[in-house]
Design a protein around this motif. Structure first.
Motif, PDB file in Angstrom:
ATOM      1  N   THR A  93      -0.121  23.347 -19.805  1.00 49.10           N
ATOM      2  CA  THR A  93      -0.340  22.380 -20.876  1.00 49.10           C
ATOM      3  C   THR A  93       0.663  21.247 -20.698  1.00 49.10           C
ATOM      4  OG1 THR A  93       1.249  23.393 -22.388  1.00 49.10           O
ATOM      5  CG2 THR A  93      -1.014  24.254 -22.428  1.00 49.10           C
ATOM      6  N   LYS A  94       0.463  20.183 -21.452  1.00 44.20           N
ATOM      7  CA  LYS A  94       1.364  19.034 -21.345  1.00 44.20           C
ATOM      8  C   LYS A  94       2.801  19.452 -21.649  1.00 44.20           C
ATOM      9  CE  LYS A  94       2.059  14.312 -23.041  1.00 44.20           C
ATOM     10  NZ  LYS A  94       1.548  13.248 -23.937  1.00 44.20           N
ATOM     11  N   ASN A  95       2.988  20.232 -22.726  1.00 41.11           N
ATOM     12  CA  ASN A  95       4.333  20.658 -23.093  1.00 41.11           C
ATOM     13  C   ASN A  95       4.942  21.588 -22.054  1.00 41.11           C
ATOM     14  OD1 ASN A  95       4.463  19.181 -25.429  1.00 41.11           O
ATOM     15  ND2 ASN A  95       3.771  20.841 -26.754  1.00 41.11           N
ATOM     16  N   GLU A  96       4.137  22.517 -21.534  1.00 41.38           N
ATOM     17  CA  GLU A  96       4.632  23.433 -20.502  1.00 41.38           C
ATOM     18  C   GLU A  96       5.079  22.664 -19.266  1.00 41.38           C
ATOM     19  OE1 GLU A  96       1.669  27.112 -21.835  1.00 41.38           O
ATOM     20  OE2 GLU A  96       1.267  25.950 -20.011  1.00 41.38           O
ATOM     21  N   MET A  97       4.298  21.632 -18.890  1.00 41.30           N
ATOM     22  CA  MET A  97       4.645  20.843 -17.718  1.00 41.30           C
ATOM     23  C   MET A  97       5.939  20.068 -17.939  1.00 41.30           C
ATOM     24  SD  MET A  97       3.469  20.261 -14.627  1.00 41.30           S
ATOM     25  CE  MET A  97       4.995  19.963 -13.752  1.00 41.30           C
ATOM     26  N   LEU A  98       6.097  19.498 -19.135  1.00 43.26           N
ATOM     27  CA  LEU A  98       7.320  18.755 -19.445  1.00 43.26           C
ATOM     28  C   LEU A  98       8.539  19.670 -19.399  1.00 43.26           C
ATOM     29  CD1 LEU A  98       6.043  16.526 -22.405  1.00 43.26           C
ATOM     30  CD2 LEU A  98       6.784  15.714 -20.150  1.00 43.26           C
ATOM     31  N   ILE A  99       8.396  20.854 -19.963  1.00 47.81           N
ATOM     32  CA  ILE A  99       9.507  21.816 -19.960  1.00 47.81           C
ATOM     33  C   ILE A  99       9.841  22.244 -18.538  1.00 47.81           C
ATOM     34  CG2 ILE A  99      10.171  24.172 -20.604  1.00 47.81           C
ATOM     35  CD1 ILE A  99       8.471  23.748 -23.169  1.00 47.81           C
ATOM     36  N   PHE A 100       8.805  22.642 -17.794  1.00 44.27           N
ATOM     37  CA  PHE A 100       9.052  23.137 -16.441  1.00 44.27           C
ATOM     38  C   PHE A 100       9.630  22.045 -15.544  1.00 44.27           C
ATOM     39  CE2 PHE A 100       7.719  24.410 -12.109  1.00 44.27           C
ATOM     40  CZ  PHE A 100       8.465  25.582 -12.037  1.00 44.27           C
ATOM     41  N   GLN A 101       9.111  20.828 -15.662  1.00 47.48           N
ATOM     42  CA  GLN A 101       9.610  19.725 -14.840  1.00 47.48           C
ATOM     43  C   GLN A 101      11.088  19.472 -15.122  1.00 47.48           C
ATOM     44  OE1 GLN A 101       7.641  17.784 -12.387  1.00 47.48           O
ATOM     45  NE2 GLN A 101       9.799  17.616 -11.836  1.00 47.48           N
ATOM     46  N   HIS A 102      11.477  19.548 -16.395  1.00 47.23           N
ATOM     47  CA  HIS A 102      12.882  19.320 -16.739  1.00 47.23           C
ATOM     48  C   HIS A 102      13.754  20.445 -16.201  1.00 47.23           C
ATOM     49  CE1 HIS A 102      16.011  17.213 -18.946  1.00 47.23           C
ATOM     50  NE2 HIS A 102      16.430  18.383 -19.422  1.00 47.23           N
ATOM     51  N   LEU A 103      13.281  21.680 -16.322  1.00 47.39           N
ATOM     52  CA  LEU A 103      14.036  22.807 -15.768  1.00 47.39           C
ATOM     53  C   LEU A 103      14.145  22.695 -14.243  1.00 47.39           C
ATOM     54  CD1 LEU A 103      12.530  25.757 -17.857  1.00 47.39           C
ATOM     55  CD2 LEU A 103      14.844  24.832 -18.041  1.00 47.39           C
ATOM     56  N   LEU A 104      13.045  22.263 -13.604  1.00 48.11           N
ATOM     57  CA  LEU A 104      13.039  22.118 -12.147  1.00 48.11           C
ATOM     58  C   LEU A 104      13.992  21.008 -11.704  1.00 48.11           C
ATOM     59  CD1 LEU A 104      11.801  23.087  -9.497  1.00 48.11           C
ATOM     60  CD2 LEU A 104       9.929  21.469  -9.850  1.00 48.11           C
ATOM     61  N   ASP A 105      14.027  19.920 -12.464  1.00 47.98           N
ATOM     62  CA  ASP A 105      14.943  18.813 -12.143  1.00 47.98           C
ATOM     63  C   ASP A 105      16.408  19.246 -12.256  1.00 47.98           C
ATOM     64  OD1 ASP A 105      12.802  17.136 -11.689  1.00 47.98           O
ATOM     65  OD2 ASP A 105      12.885  16.185 -13.654  1.00 47.98           O
ATOM     66  N   HIS A 106      16.648  20.315 -13.041  1.00 41.59           N
ATOM     67  CA  HIS A 106      18.019  20.805 -13.248  1.00 41.59           C
ATOM     68  C   HIS A 106      18.123  22.264 -12.817  1.00 41.59           C
ATOM     69  CE1 HIS A 106      19.215  17.208 -15.564  1.00 41.59           C
ATOM     70  NE2 HIS A 106      17.971  17.232 -16.008  1.00 41.59           N
ATOM     71  N   GLN A 107      17.385  22.613 -11.751  1.00 40.20           N
ATOM     72  CA  GLN A 107      17.358  24.005 -11.284  1.00 40.20           C
ATOM     73  C   GLN A 107      18.767  24.521 -11.005  1.00 40.20           C
ATOM     74  OE1 GLN A 107      14.809  24.645  -7.910  1.00 40.20           O
ATOM     75  NE2 GLN A 107      15.184  26.845  -7.837  1.00 40.20           N
ATOM     76  N   GLY A 108      19.044  25.723 -11.523  1.00 41.36           N
ATOM     77  CA  GLY A 108      20.356  26.332 -11.342  1.00 41.36           C
ATOM     78  C   GLY A 108      21.366  25.941 -12.401  1.00 41.36           C
ATOM     79  N   GLU A 109      20.998  24.988 -13.250  1.00 40.80           N
ATOM     80  CA  GLU A 109      21.886  24.545 -14.320  1.00 40.80           C
ATOM     81  C   GLU A 109      21.386  25.071 -15.663  1.00 40.80           C
ATOM     82  OE1 GLU A 109      21.999  20.303 -14.283  1.00 40.80           O
ATOM     83  OE2 GLU A 109      22.234  20.174 -12.105  1.00 40.80           O
ATOM     84  N   ILE A 110      22.298  25.195 -16.602  1.00 42.94           N
ATOM     85  CA  ILE A 110      21.915  25.583 -17.955  1.00 42.94           C
ATOM     86  C   ILE A 110      21.329  24.376 -18.676  1.00 42.94           C
ATOM     87  CG2 ILE A 110      22.709  26.413 -20.201  1.00 42.94           C
ATOM     88  CD1 ILE A 110      24.935  27.923 -18.737  1.00 42.94           C
ATOM     89  N   VAL A 111      20.120  24.548 -19.191  1.00 43.71           N
ATOM     90  CA  VAL A 111      19.460  23.496 -19.966  1.00 43.71           C
ATOM     91  C   VAL A 111      19.349  23.987 -21.403  1.00 43.71           C
ATOM     92  CG1 VAL A 111      17.371  22.125 -20.285  1.00 43.71           C
ATOM     93  CG2 VAL A 111      18.150  22.683 -17.969  1.00 43.71           C
ATOM     94  N   SER A 112      19.951  23.269 -22.326  1.00 45.85           N
ATOM     95  CA  SER A 112      19.962  23.707 -23.720  1.00 45.85           C
ATOM     96  C   SER A 112      18.609  23.511 -24.375  1.00 45.85           C
ATOM     97  CB  SER A 112      21.025  22.943 -24.512  1.00 45.85           C
ATOM     98  OG  SER A 112      20.636  21.580 -24.657  1.00 45.85           O
ATOM     99  N   ARG A 113      18.383  24.258 -25.451  1.00 50.64           N
ATOM    100  CA  ARG A 113      17.148  24.089 -26.223  1.00 50.64           C
ATOM    101  C   ARG A 113      17.083  22.680 -26.806  1.00 50.64           C
ATOM    102  NH1 ARG A 113      14.315  28.706 -27.568  1.00 50.64           N
ATOM    103  NH2 ARG A 113      13.505  27.714 -29.465  1.00 50.64           N
ATOM    104  N   GLU A 114      18.232  22.141 -27.157  1.00 49.18           N
ATOM    105  CA  GLU A 114      18.273  20.789 -27.699  1.00 49.18           C
ATOM    106  C   GLU A 114      17.792  19.774 -26.665  1.00 49.18           C
ATOM    107  OE1 GLU A 114      20.712  22.998 -27.926  1.00 49.18           O
ATOM    108  OE2 GLU A 114      20.606  23.430 -30.084  1.00 49.18           O
ATOM    109  N   ASP A 115      18.172  19.975 -25.413  1.00 45.71           N
ATOM    110  CA  ASP A 115      17.719  19.074 -24.343  1.00 45.71           C
ATOM    111  C   ASP A 115      16.208  19.127 -24.203  1.00 45.71           C
ATOM    112  OD1 ASP A 115      20.227  18.166 -23.750  1.00 45.71           O
ATOM    113  OD2 ASP A 115      20.543  19.502 -22.036  1.00 45.71           O
ATOM    114  N   LEU A 116      15.668  20.341 -24.256  1.00 45.56           N
ATOM    115  CA  LEU A 116      14.221  20.496 -24.104  1.00 45.56           C
ATOM    116  C   LEU A 116      13.484  19.902 -25.301  1.00 45.56           C
ATOM    117  CD1 LEU A 116      14.020  24.106 -22.622  1.00 45.56           C
ATOM    118  CD2 LEU A 116      13.663  21.933 -21.429  1.00 45.56           C
ATOM    119  N   MET A 117      14.033  20.054 -26.483  1.00 48.75           N
ATOM    120  CA  MET A 117      13.416  19.456 -27.660  1.00 48.75           C
ATOM    121  C   MET A 117      13.407  17.929 -27.535  1.00 48.75           C
ATOM    122  SD  MET A 117      12.372  21.815 -29.814  1.00 48.75           S
ATOM    123  CE  MET A 117      12.360  21.106 -31.450  1.00 48.75           C
TER     124      MET A 117
END
Length: 237
Positions: free
Chosen positions: A167-191
């Motif tokens: 879904t659009k939201n799943e893609m946005l979340i995954f893309q952000h996690l992938l751009d920061h792979q190996g790093e901690i991404v906060s829930r606030e960042d994803l929101m």
């Protein structure tokens, strides 16, 4: 910029300089006309002239865009497009004499980036090609994550013949996690990433999207791809 001078079309070569285009058209006259038009514009051109192995030529073509006719000897352009989309994100513009709405709907649902009917206006064709190439260049066509092709254009994950549509939201979340792979991404960042989306996303909805994304990654054998860090966020491993 585009100017029409008599029958000639003049474009700034800097804008279109090195893109390559494959023409899949069985009408030899039309194929040559399109080829001449594209070459005069500054594109590199490859032409399919042997229609016994079109799919293989598309896969091995190493081009930036494909112009694909629907009515071809052997497999139809739509079937070829459907097969091609399982392996490649290279933009495809369907160029056809068919004018039925269903042909456009089927072509777009199979992954066409645009649909142009014959006879076409050369200037319009060139502008549509330019627009598709610009969209393709502005978005990362694909990334590789642990053997999975991540297509931001299609919003999907692909491995061999298996595909998971996000879904659009799943893609946005995954893309952000992938751009920061190996790093901690906060829930606030994803929101924040999801803030501009059309759908309102609250904290619970974020958890649901993360869960669904995990399930889709698990279908590729990546059960623990997204790790939860308590009171910190998530890490894509």
């Amino acid at each position: 910029m585009l100017e029409l001078v008599g029958e000639d079309i003049i474009l700034c070569r800097e804008e279109y300089a090195v893109n390559s285009i494959m023409i899949v058209e069985d009408d030899e006259t039309l194929r040559e006309e399109v080829s001449v038009l594209l070459k005069k514009t500054g594109y590199l051109v490859k032409k399919v002239e042997d229609f016994s192995n079109v799919y293989e030529q598309m896969i091995m073509g190493d081009v930036d865009l494909i112009l694909l006719d629907i009515t071809l000897p052997g497999e139809s352009g739509q079937i070829l497009l459907q097969k091609f989309r399982k392996k490649s994100d290279i933009p495809v513009i369907v160029l056809t004499s068919r004018t039925e709405d269903v042909d456009e709907l089927v072509s777009m649902s199979y992954g066409a980036d645009d649909f142009i009917t014959k006879p076409y206006n050369p200037a319009i064709l060139l502008l549509r090609i330019s627009a598709v190439l610009k969209r393709s260049a502005s978005a990362s066509q694909s990334q590789n994550y642990r053997g999975i092709i991540v297509s931001s254009i299609k919003g999907s994950l692909l491995k061999e013949d298996k595909e998971q549509v996000l879904t659009k939201n799943e893609m946005l979340i995954f893309q952000h996690l992938l751009d920061h792979q190996g790093e901690i991404v906060s829930r606030e960042d994803l929101m924040t990433v999801l803030w501009d989306n059309d759908e309102y996303v609250n904290d619970n909805a974020l958890s649901v999207n993360i869960s669904r994304l995990r399930n889709k990654l698990s279908d590729f054998g990546l059960e623990n791809a997204i790790e939860t860090r308590k009171k910190q966020g998530y890490v894509l491993r």
